[in-house]
Write a protein that holds these residues in place. Structure first.
Motif, PDB file in Angstrom:
ATOM      1  N   ARG A 138       0.861  -1.180   0.000  1.00  0.00           N
ATOM      2  CA  ARG A 138       0.000   0.000   0.000  1.00  0.00           C
ATOM      3  C   ARG A 138       0.904   1.239   0.000  1.00  0.00           C
ATOM      4  NH1 ARG A 138      -2.228  -3.172   4.058  1.00  0.00           N
ATOM      5  NH2 ARG A 138      -1.579  -1.704   5.683  1.00  0.00           N
ATOM      6  N   TRP A 139       1.399   1.563  -1.177  1.00  0.00           N
ATOM      7  CA  TRP A 139       2.367   2.654  -1.299  1.00  0.00           C
ATOM      8  C   TRP A 139       1.748   4.004  -0.977  1.00  0.00           C
ATOM      9  CZ3 TRP A 139       7.320   1.897  -1.133  1.00  0.00           C
ATOM     10  CH2 TRP A 139       7.847   0.676  -1.572  1.00  0.00           C
ATOM     11  N   GLU A 140       0.522   4.224  -1.393  1.00  0.00           N
ATOM     12  CA  GLU A 140      -0.122   5.506  -1.100  1.00  0.00           C
ATOM     13  C   GLU A 140      -0.293   5.691   0.405  1.00  0.00           C
ATOM     14  OE1 GLU A 140      -4.231   7.949  -2.202  1.00  0.00           O
ATOM     15  OE2 GLU A 140      -3.582   6.256  -3.448  1.00  0.00           O
ATOM     16  N   THR A 141      -0.713   4.657   1.095  1.00  0.00           N
ATOM     17  CA  THR A 141      -0.860   4.724   2.548  1.00  0.00           C
ATOM     18  C   THR A 141       0.484   5.007   3.211  1.00  0.00           C
ATOM     19  OG1 THR A 141      -2.749   3.214   2.532  1.00  0.00           O
ATOM     20  CG2 THR A 141      -1.531   3.415   4.603  1.00  0.00           C
ATOM     21  N   PHE A 142       1.517   4.333   2.760  1.00  0.00           N
ATOM     22  CA  PHE A 142       2.854   4.541   3.303  1.00  0.00           C
ATOM     23  C   PHE A 142       3.305   5.989   3.133  1.00  0.00           C
ATOM     24  CE2 PHE A 142       7.532   4.399   2.182  1.00  0.00           C
ATOM     25  CZ  PHE A 142       7.994   4.331   3.488  1.00  0.00           C
ATOM     26  N   LEU A 143       3.136   6.526   1.928  1.00  0.00           N
ATOM     27  CA  LEU A 143       3.713   7.828   1.613  1.00  0.00           C
ATOM     28  C   LEU A 143       2.872   9.003   2.107  1.00  0.00           C
ATOM     29  CD1 LEU A 143       4.891   6.829  -1.946  1.00  0.00           C
ATOM     30  CD2 LEU A 143       6.377   7.424  -0.029  1.00  0.00           C
ATOM     31  N   VAL A 144       1.561   8.918   1.992  1.00  0.00           N
ATOM     32  CA  VAL A 144       0.714  10.061   2.341  1.00  0.00           C
ATOM     33  C   VAL A 144       0.332  10.053   3.817  1.00  0.00           C
ATOM     34  CG1 VAL A 144      -1.385  11.344   1.756  1.00  0.00           C
ATOM     35  CG2 VAL A 144      -0.178  10.083  -0.022  1.00  0.00           C
ATOM     36  N   GLN A 145       0.275   8.896   4.428  1.00  0.00           N
ATOM     37  CA  GLN A 145      -0.107   8.836   5.841  1.00  0.00           C
ATOM     38  C   GLN A 145       1.099   8.541   6.738  1.00  0.00           C
ATOM     39  OE1 GLN A 145      -3.882   6.814   6.774  1.00  0.00           O
ATOM     40  NE2 GLN A 145      -4.245   6.634   4.594  1.00  0.00           N
ATOM     41  N   GLU A 146       1.733   7.396   6.542  1.00  0.00           N
ATOM     42  CA  GLU A 146       2.785   6.982   7.472  1.00  0.00           C
ATOM     43  C   GLU A 146       3.982   7.921   7.443  1.00  0.00           C
ATOM     44  OE1 GLU A 146       1.804   2.187   7.627  1.00  0.00           O
ATOM     45  OE2 GLU A 146       3.512   2.891   6.439  1.00  0.00           O
ATOM     46  N   VAL A 147       4.542   8.172   6.259  1.00  0.00           N
ATOM     47  CA  VAL A 147       5.737   9.018   6.176  1.00  0.00           C
ATOM     48  C   VAL A 147       5.433  10.430   6.658  1.00  0.00           C
ATOM     49  CG1 VAL A 147       7.382  10.109   4.603  1.00  0.00           C
ATOM     50  CG2 VAL A 147       6.875   7.676   4.377  1.00  0.00           C
ATOM     51  N   VAL A 148       4.315  10.991   6.229  1.00  0.00           N
ATOM     52  CA  VAL A 148       3.962  12.352   6.642  1.00  0.00           C
ATOM     53  C   VAL A 148       3.802  12.427   8.160  1.00  0.00           C
ATOM     54  CG1 VAL A 148       2.163  14.121   6.527  1.00  0.00           C
ATOM     55  CG2 VAL A 148       2.950  13.001   4.426  1.00  0.00           C
ATOM     56  N   GLN A 149       3.125  11.469   8.755  1.00  0.00           N
ATOM     57  CA  GLN A 149       2.955  11.482  10.209  1.00  0.00           C
ATOM     58  C   GLN A 149       4.291  11.351  10.928  1.00  0.00           C
ATOM     59  OE1 GLN A 149       0.069   8.461  11.194  1.00  0.00           O
ATOM     60  NE2 GLN A 149      -1.598   9.510  10.123  1.00  0.00           N
ATOM     61  N   LEU A 150       5.154  10.494  10.438  1.00  0.00           N
ATOM     62  CA  LEU A 150       6.457  10.306  11.088  1.00  0.00           C
ATOM     63  C   LEU A 150       7.309  11.572  10.997  1.00  0.00           C
ATOM     64  CD1 LEU A 150       7.272   6.672   9.933  1.00  0.00           C
ATOM     65  CD2 LEU A 150       6.685   7.413  12.248  1.00  0.00           C
ATOM     66  N   VAL A 151       7.270  12.239   9.865  1.00  0.00           N
ATOM     67  CA  VAL A 151       8.036  13.481   9.694  1.00  0.00           C
ATOM     68  C   VAL A 151       7.512  14.564  10.633  1.00  0.00           C
ATOM     69  CG1 VAL A 151       8.498  15.376   8.079  1.00  0.00           C
ATOM     70  CG2 VAL A 151       8.789  13.008   7.330  1.00  0.00           C
ATOM     71  N   GLU A 152       6.199  14.671  10.752  1.00  0.00           N
ATOM     72  CA  GLU A 152       5.633  15.736  11.570  1.00  0.00           C
ATOM     73  C   GLU A 152       5.722  15.438  13.062  1.00  0.00           C
ATOM     74  OE1 GLU A 152       1.770  16.563   9.880  1.00  0.00           O
ATOM     75  OE2 GLU A 152       2.672  17.124   7.950  1.00  0.00           O
ATOM     76  N   ARG A 153       5.737  14.169  13.429  1.00  0.00           N
ATOM     77  CA  ARG A 153       5.794  13.815  14.849  1.00  0.00           C
ATOM     78  C   ARG A 153       7.220  13.700  15.391  1.00  0.00           C
ATOM     79  NH1 ARG A 153       0.896   9.232  14.886  1.00  0.00           N
ATOM     80  NH2 ARG A 153      -0.714  10.706  14.167  1.00  0.00           N
TER      81      ARG A 153
END
Length: 340
Positions: A138-153
């Motif tokens: 699930r590349w979209e989930t990884f990039l738009v949700q997981e990566v973004v959340q990790l960067v911001e948190r």
């Protein structure tokens, strides 16, 4: 020039990059994403560049994310920084932007974080259809949700975001802006497919995924363009266009398939033919989709900066030049201040 060098330029063949491990100061434990994705390792390549290892349920593996931080950045800072998410193309990986451009020097002149995540060789930047079963990758989930959340948190990234990409990464940048309105203030595509349901394009995309991407059954990605057309349409920037109103847009592509200013001038006949086949034909198709997308935006009254430049193959020489034209527009959109 050897034909392998031509193909290497077109495909972005990876180079081995030495890494310098720089000890980081003691920091609080990383905060995971909502899905449980978490940063499990970091390796500093220099004082401003770090490779993160992310364990991601969306992909089911560990993936890499390269990050450039600005001068004065600190994980413990009280402030946040605007972020550019930069996506690579097919047959490439997370190191491609630092390998094939001088993005470190360009970014250093602004108060901005640059995030360059792994996008998969042939993942098409989407959550795979898998015959309707869903599941990984699930590349979209990884990039738009997981990566973004990790960067911001964890990295003090702000919600002032821009996305840009080359080739399939360019399609992803604009597609995500349409599928996730408000997530990105600006989206820039350099030789990305902007109309994937345009007649003839689905069959070309499936062929490319099978032959160049090594995907045995490319219909697992988005499904059949006949029976699963709705899913193709749902990932098509052309049909997502109304949802892009209010997002800054930059698109660029060649249209003729002929050699342009960034191709070598001393190619032998066989090298020229290989380049026309690999880089020329693909760019000609991409260019047609960009023209169609631009026309659609004009009809909707949605502003776009478009550089449809004619001659030129599908390769980094053009993408390096184009991202530099889009960069100040992105910086203005996300409020990144010039520092140098």
């Amino acid at each position: 020039m050897k034909i392998s060098r031509v193909i290497g330029v077109l495909a972005g063949a990876p180079l081995v990059v030495g890494a310098l491990a720089i000890p980081a100061a003691a920091a609080p434990p990383y905060v995971p994403a909502d899905s449980g994705a978490e940063i499990t390792g970091e390796q500093w390549l220099d004082p401003v560049t770090v490779d993160l290892t992310v364990q991601t349920p969306a992909i089911g593996t560990s993936e890499k994310v390269r990050v450039i931080v600005p001068a004065g950045w600190s994980r413990e800072a009280s402030r946040t920084w605007p972020v550019v998410y930069a996506y690579h193309g097919g047959r490439d990986d997370y190191v491609s932007w630092t390998r094939s451009t001088d993005i470190e020097q360009v970014a250093a002149r602004y108060d901005v974080i640059v995030v360059m995540p792994e996008g998969g060789w042939a993942g098409s930047y989407v959550d795979w259809h898998n015959d309707g079963r869903g599941g990984t990758p699930r590349w979209e989930t990884f990039l738009v949700q997981e990566v973004v959340q990790l960067v911001e948190r964890n990295l003090r990234g702000s919600t002032r975001r821009a996305a840009m990409g080359a080739s399939s990464g360019g399609h992803a940048a604009v597609m995500y802006a349409g599928r996730w309105p408000g997530t990105f203030r600006y989206a820039a595509s350099f030789s990305g497919m902007m109309h994937i349901t345009m007649p003839g394009v689905p069959s070309s995309s499936l062929y490319t995924s099978r032959v160049w991407g090594g995907v045995r059954d490319p219909e697992l990605i988005l499904g059949s363009p006949l029976t699963d057309f709705a899913n193709w349409r749902a990932h098509d920037p052309y049909h997502l266009a109304p949802r892009l109103r209010g997002t800054g847009l930059y698109i660029s592509a060649g249209t003729t398939g002929e050699p342009g200013p960034f191709e070598p001038t001393d190619l032998a006949l066989r090298e020229l033919l290989a380049g026309l086949l690999i880089g020329g034909n693909s760019e000609e198709t991409v260019g047609a989709t960009n023209i169609s997308f631009r026309t659609r935006l004009y009809a909707l009254g949605i502003p776009v900066t478009a550089n449809i430049y004619g001659d030129g193959w599908h390769q980094w020489g053009y993408w390096d030049a184009e991202y530099k034209k889009a960069w100040p527009l992105m910086m203005n959109a996300i409020g990144a201040q010039r520092t140098g």
